[in-house]
Write a protein that holds these residues in place. Sequence first.
Motif: not given
Length: 375
Positions: A143-158
Amino acid sequence: MYHQPVSTEGPKYKQICQNLKTAIESGTYGAGFRLPSEHELVQTFGASRVTVSRALKELQIGGLIDRRAGSGTYVRASTVKQHAFGLLIPELGQTEIFEPICQGMVAAQEAHNHVLIWGRSLAGSETTEADAKDVCARLISNRVSGVFFAPIEANPQKDAINRIISTMLSDAKIPIVLLDRDIVDYPQRSKFDVVGIDNRRAGCVATQHLIDAGCRRIGFIGRPHLAPSCVARCNGYRETVSNSSIPLAPTFAERLDPSDPILVGKVMDRHKPDGIVCSNDRTAALLMRTFATLKIAVPDQVRLVAFDDVKYASLVTVPLTTIHQPCDQLGAAAIQAMVQRIESPDMPPRDILVDFHLVVRESCGARMARDRSSS
């Protein structure tokens, strides 16, 4: 002591948590009130100490109580709503730029008493769609209030994985603030706030520095599956070369494994660059090592600039000229952006840009220039 019958639905720790939360929100336990000890709560609720401790941890994450070592547990006296934020940082511990950004976030959130929840780190290039769903489910259950997300890179399915993460969190009504890069390539724009530097302008600054250093055959090298931030740096490189008033060789941009001497050797033979803009410090460090294997001297035969200014940038064989990202400021800006997004969820998506500067070291030929000027 306040004690109402506990619901028999759900895990015992959640029942205890809800009971205490109701007492706090109703005013039975007012601001600054010292809660009963864990021993007393164990007796009251007929639960284990571990279960009671977990319930108190939930209340602490929710910003309702403070647990003070040696003193006890108190109802938090604050007029400012407290939040628990999730951190979703792929390859944390391997991608050095995010560690100091997270430290900046920790310093900023302490001033507001928010809580950061460090979730299981995704493996970046090895992350699967199942991994992404699992980590999102955990954040949602917390039940977090928000999420800090660094998008995935270097992945064919990113792209698919980033889409799964953003969709699951959005469907759960959890705000997202993206770190360093968007989840889509320029000129597309996602619906989320992005905190970072102006990577296109940074690419222009890095490239212009090589031009000013005397380079006339400048290329761009990055690893496969470039992140949008690195694509923007490449766009800045192309723009600067194309608009230069000085005659320059045509641009070239290669996406390859910079530690592969065969591929790197072919690029060097085909283009014969005297300057290279690297997508980030890691790429530059790997490329520098490959050049050593190929007997290509930096900066005598080819000059390098990069981005991030991670810890080892000044410690590699030839200290690296690089764009410095102010990580503490980025972390603080991310916290501020998240709080603003929670308070005003209908705001349009924002690019929140923190300024950068170029750190000049030896890889661009700075020492060679100084030697010439002093001779």
